[in-house]
Each structure stands twice: as C-alpha cells, then as structure tokens.
Motif scaffolding. Structure first.
Motif, PDB file in Angstrom:
ATOM      1  N   GLY A   9     -41.580  19.935  17.132  1.00 56.16           N
ATOM      2  CA  GLY A   9     -41.314  19.983  18.563  1.00 56.16           C
ATOM      3  C   GLY A   9     -40.504  21.187  18.961  1.00 56.16           C
ATOM      4  O   GLY A   9     -41.020  22.157  19.518  1.00 56.16           O
ATOM      5  N   ILE A  10     -39.215  21.159  18.633  1.00 53.44           N
ATOM      6  CA  ILE A  10     -38.309  22.205  19.092  1.00 53.44           C
ATOM      7  C   ILE A  10     -38.631  23.561  18.477  1.00 53.44           C
ATOM      8  O   ILE A  10     -38.537  24.612  19.136  1.00 53.44           O
ATOM      9  N   GLN A  59     -33.823  20.352  22.634  1.00 58.27           N
ATOM     10  CA  GLN A  59     -32.783  19.401  22.287  1.00 58.27           C
ATOM     11  C   GLN A  59     -33.385  18.131  21.704  1.00 58.27           C
ATOM     12  O   GLN A  59     -34.458  17.687  22.115  1.00 58.27           O
ATOM     13  N   VAL A  60     -32.653  17.572  20.712  1.00 61.17           N
ATOM     14  CA  VAL A  60     -33.010  16.273  20.155  1.00 61.17           C
ATOM     15  C   VAL A  60     -31.943  15.283  20.610  1.00 61.17           C
ATOM     16  O   VAL A  60     -30.747  15.528  20.435  1.00 61.17           O
ATOM     17  N   SER A  61     -32.378  14.180  21.200  1.00 61.58           N
ATOM     18  CA  SER A  61     -31.448  13.165  21.688  1.00 61.58           C
ATOM     19  C   SER A  61     -31.680  11.864  20.935  1.00 61.58           C
ATOM     20  O   SER A  61     -32.823  11.432  20.766  1.00 61.58           O
ATOM     21  N   ILE A  62     -30.570  11.264  20.504  1.00 59.48           N
ATOM     22  CA  ILE A  62     -30.637   9.978  19.804  1.00 59.48           C
ATOM     23  C   ILE A  62     -29.802   8.978  20.595  1.00 59.48           C
ATOM     24  O   ILE A  62     -28.624   9.206  20.850  1.00 59.48           O
ATOM     25  N   THR A  63     -30.423   7.888  20.979  1.00 63.05           N
ATOM     26  CA  THR A  63     -29.716   6.814  21.676  1.00 63.05           C
ATOM     27  C   THR A  63     -29.951   5.510  20.926  1.00 63.05           C
ATOM     28  O   THR A  63     -31.019   5.307  20.347  1.00 63.05           O
ATOM     29  N   ILE A  89     -33.510   1.967  18.797  1.00 68.19           N
ATOM     30  CA  ILE A  89     -33.139   3.362  18.572  1.00 68.19           C
ATOM     31  C   ILE A  89     -34.241   4.243  19.152  1.00 68.19           C
ATOM     32  O   ILE A  89     -35.433   4.026  18.871  1.00 68.19           O
ATOM     33  N   GLU A  90     -33.849   5.233  19.937  1.00 65.96           N
ATOM     34  CA  GLU A  90     -34.818   6.147  20.545  1.00 65.96           C
ATOM     35  C   GLU A  90     -34.465   7.579  20.174  1.00 65.96           C
ATOM     36  O   GLU A  90     -33.318   8.004  20.331  1.00 65.96           O
ATOM     37  N   ILE A  91     -35.450   8.301  19.649  1.00 63.63           N
ATOM     38  CA  ILE A  91     -35.297   9.719  19.311  1.00 63.63           C
ATOM     39  C   ILE A  91     -36.228  10.500  20.229  1.00 63.63           C
ATOM     40  O   ILE A  91     -37.446  10.308  20.210  1.00 63.63           O
ATOM     41  N   GLU A  92     -35.644  11.361  21.018  1.00 66.82           N
ATOM     42  CA  GLU A  92     -36.397  12.109  22.029  1.00 66.82           C
ATOM     43  C   GLU A  92     -36.164  13.598  21.836  1.00 66.82           C
ATOM     44  O   GLU A  92     -35.049  14.020  21.540  1.00 66.82           O
ATOM     45  N   ASN A  93     -37.219  14.386  21.960  1.00 67.08           N
ATOM     46  CA  ASN A  93     -37.080  15.833  21.770  1.00 67.08           C
ATOM     47  C   ASN A  93     -37.992  16.606  22.714  1.00 67.08           C
ATOM     48  O   ASN A  93     -39.007  16.089  23.192  1.00 67.08           O
ATOM     49  N   ASP A  94     -37.603  17.865  22.962  1.00 72.42           N
ATOM     50  CA  ASP A  94     -38.435  18.758  23.770  1.00 72.42           C
ATOM     51  C   ASP A  94     -39.638  19.205  22.958  1.00 72.42           C
ATOM     52  O   ASP A  94     -39.607  19.238  21.720  1.00 72.42           O
ATOM     53  N   ARG A  95     -40.702  19.550  23.657  1.00 77.40           N
ATOM     54  CA  ARG A  95     -41.882  20.111  22.998  1.00 77.40           C
ATOM     55  C   ARG A  95     -42.569  21.066  23.960  1.00 77.40           C
ATOM     56  O   ARG A  95     -42.373  21.010  25.178  1.00 77.40           O
ATOM     57  N   ALA A  99     -42.468  11.144  26.938  1.00 79.43           N
ATOM     58  CA  ALA A  99     -41.444  10.879  27.940  1.00 79.43           C
ATOM     59  C   ALA A  99     -41.584  11.875  29.094  1.00 79.43           C
ATOM     60  O   ALA A  99     -42.394  12.802  29.060  1.00 79.43           O
ATOM     61  N   ARG A 100     -40.761  11.692  30.102  1.00 77.33           N
ATOM     62  CA  ARG A 100     -40.812  12.594  31.250  1.00 77.33           C
ATOM     63  C   ARG A 100     -40.327  13.989  30.850  1.00 77.33           C
ATOM     64  O   ARG A 100     -39.675  14.167  29.834  1.00 77.33           O
ATOM     65  N   ASN A 101     -40.643  14.954  31.702  1.00 76.54           N
ATOM     66  CA  ASN A 101     -40.260  16.358  31.476  1.00 76.54           C
ATOM     67  C   ASN A 101     -40.823  16.893  30.161  1.00 76.54           C
ATOM     68  O   ASN A 101     -40.197  17.690  29.478  1.00 76.54           O
ATOM     69  N   ASN A 102     -42.021  16.395  29.787  1.00 80.00           N
ATOM     70  CA  ASN A 102     -42.730  16.890  28.610  1.00 80.00           C
ATOM     71  C   ASN A 102     -41.929  16.702  27.314  1.00 80.00           C
ATOM     72  O   ASN A 102     -41.930  17.559  26.434  1.00 80.00           O
ATOM     73  N   ARG A 103     -41.218  15.609  27.217  1.00 81.71           N
ATOM     74  CA  ARG A 103     -40.457  15.292  26.009  1.00 81.71           C
ATOM     75  C   ARG A 103     -41.196  14.231  25.205  1.00 81.71           C
ATOM     76  O   ARG A 103     -41.926  13.404  25.750  1.00 81.71           O
ATOM     77  N   PHE A 104     -40.981  14.280  23.908  1.00 81.28           N
ATOM     78  CA  PHE A 104     -41.650  13.366  22.974  1.00 81.28           C
ATOM     79  C   PHE A 104     -40.658  12.268  22.581  1.00 81.28           C
ATOM     80  O   PHE A 104     -39.508  12.550  22.238  1.00 81.28           O
ATOM     81  N   LEU A 105     -41.098  11.006  22.620  1.00 84.46           N
ATOM     82  CA  LEU A 105     -40.194   9.872  22.408  1.00 84.46           C
ATOM     83  C   LEU A 105     -40.698   8.964  21.294  1.00 84.46           C
ATOM     84  O   LEU A 105     -41.866   8.583  21.279  1.00 84.46           O
TER      85      LEU A 105
END
Length: 313
Positions: free
Chosen positions: A220-221, A229-233, A243-249, A287-293
């Motif tokens: 992705g990045i 950015q990689v986001s972990i929630t 657990i959700e891992i989201e990243n830009d692509r 995900a929104r804004n072209n992010r991968f979830l």
C-alpha cells in the motif's frame, strides 16, 4: 430369633467371600475385552449362582448351629438366593460402570491430547511459513539500503531485526500475549495507534499484526508517491475484540491481499480458526478516501483470566 440372626450373619460373611470370586470373574471378562452387554449378562448369571451358594452355606450353617435340625428346603433356598444375588449383581454393575467410565475418560483425554498436538503442529507450521516470508522482505529492504548507500539506515534496520528475532526466540512457546505487548514494534514502524484500555490487556495471538501491517506497508504505502499512513485501532464490542488496520494506497491500484486470499490474510484466518473456531473472522474492504481496511474480530479473553500463555485455545 436367634436362627434369623445366625442366618443373616452367615449370609453377610459368605456374600463377602463370594465377592472376591465375582471380582476375579469380572476382571477376567474385562481383560478379555468382552463386550459390555455380554459381560453384564455373564456376571448376572454368575452372581445368581454365587447367591444360591451363599444361601445354601448360610442355611446349612444355621441348621448346624441350632436345634432341632430341620431338612434343607431347596425351594426356600432358591427364593432366598435373590437377596445375595442382588447384592452381587449390584457389585458387578458397579465394577463395570467404574471400568467403563475410566475407559471413556482415558479415550477422551487421548483425543484432547491428540487435538492439542495437532493444533500445536499446525500453529507451528503457520509460524514457520510466516517468518521466512517476513525475513525475505526485511533482508531485501536492507539490501536496497546498502545498494543506495544508506549505511546508517541499514545498520538501524539490522539492529531492529535482531531485536525482533531475539524477542521471537525468547518465548517460543507463547502463542498468546496481551495486545499491548503485540504493539511493541508499532512505534518503530511509525504507525498511528488508537487502542482502548480494555483492549490493550486483551489476549491476542502472538505476531497477529505482523503480516497485516507488513502487507499494508509493502503493497500500500510503498506504492504511494507521497507515502502514507498505517492506522491501528482496537476496541471491545460485546465481549468481542475488534482490531482494524487501515492504510493509504494508490488510487486505482489494488493491494495483493484485496481478494482475501493472500499469504498474510490466509495465515491470519487459519490461526484464528485454530484458536477460536468459527468465532474468529478477518474481513477486507475499501475504506473512505481510498484507504484499505482489514478488520479482525474474535472473542475477548483478558490477560488476568489466562493461567498459562503457552497453551493455544
């Protein structure tokens, strides 16, 4: 009155001695692996025969000890034999019941041990499959830094890899750790982390995040011209850890695990299946804004409720 007392006393003694013969018979039938129904039928017949003998011995003893002597009535003996026979039948039923229960428990223990061994072997196989995949990518990245003449960054990455391997080998049998411990390499990867206090102490499979975050960075990045950015929630919802891992692509560019069949997601799904059965799930979505979830969810298990971390659930 005395005759009755003598008879009952003689019957108790003779039945007690007969129980040793019945034990030998039951033990012989059990050692021969006689079917349970057949063994019970034979023990009932043998118990009645012993009951008749005990009644005869008791009657003869009573006649011998008391005057005047009366002839022995076999009709009365046959009728009274049920008293001793019922006791012996109950004893034999108890013997076979205990033996059968012990056999069932032993088979159950063997089955559980076999399932645990198989689960351990499968988890180990997944772990060995995962590590070479990770090491290849890391060494390839270090090689790229050396070629591009960035020795400081290459040295730093080698040190971090050594620290990771040291941690991996320090607790080779621990399949479960707290989510807080699982995030120990997050800051080194410069990811955004948002974890609720309850979720941070939840038990998770060791190195659960590694393949997912690795895919997020590599597929992705790394392909985004301006980085990302990689986001972990992580949060707890109705006794489930999510657990959700989201990243830009890059827009229009698919990641290797978008179809849900990549190595990282396949390994994660298999590990969750082995540990939690059908209660664990891994889903992927845009995900929104072209992010991968990637969303991971399984039953919540708190660290305080786990006695041993070396046993997979």
């Amino acid at each position: 009155m005395r005759e009755q007392v003598d008879y009952q006393l003689a019957l108790v003694c003779s039945t007690f001695l007969a129980s040793f013969l019945l034990y030998a018979c039951c033990h012989f039938l059990w050692r021969r692996s006689t079917p349970l129904a057949s063994a019970l039928f034979l023990s009932v017949g043998f118990s009645y025969i012993l009951g008749v003998l005990c009644t005869v011995v008791s009657a003869l003893t009573t006649l011998h000890l008391n005057e005047p002597r009366t002839p022995l009535s076999w009709t009365i003996v046959a009728a009274q034999a049920f008293e001793a026979a019922i006791v012996l039948i109950a004893w034999s039923a108890l013997y076979f019941g205990i033996k059968h229960y012990g056999t069932v428990e032993e088979q159950r223990s063997r089955l559980l041990a076999s399932e645990a061994t198989a689960r351990e072997a499968q988890l180990q196989a997944l772990r060995y499959q995962l590590q070479p995949h990770f090491l290849f990518n890391t060494l390839n990245a270090i090689s790229s830094l050396v070629v591009s003449k960035q020795p400081e960054r290459a040295t730093e990455m080698i040190a971090k890899l050594a620290a990771l391997l040291r941690t991996t080998l320090s607790f080779p049998e621990a399949h479960l750790v707290t989510f807080r411990e699982e995030l120990r390499f997050g800051p080194r990867l410069a990811v955004s982390v948002s974890v609720s206090p309850e979720a941070s102490e939840a038990q998770v499979p060791r190195f659960l995040l590694q393949p997912i975050v690795e895919n997020a960075i590599r597929h992705g990045i790394a392909r985004c011209p301006n980085g990302g950015q990689v986001s972990i929630t992580a949060s707890v919802i109705e006794e489930q850890l999510r657990i959700e891992i989201e990243n830009d692509r890059t827009e229009g560019l698919l990641q290797s695990d978008d179809d849900g069949n990549g190595l990282g997601l396949a390994n994660t799904r298999t590990r969750l299946e082995k540990l939690y059965g059908g209660q664990g799930s891994v889903t992927v979505s845009a995900a929104r804004n072209n992010r991968f979830l990637v969303s991971i969810q399984f039953p919540l298990t708190r660290a305080a409720s786990i006695v041993s971390q070396g046993v997979g659930q």
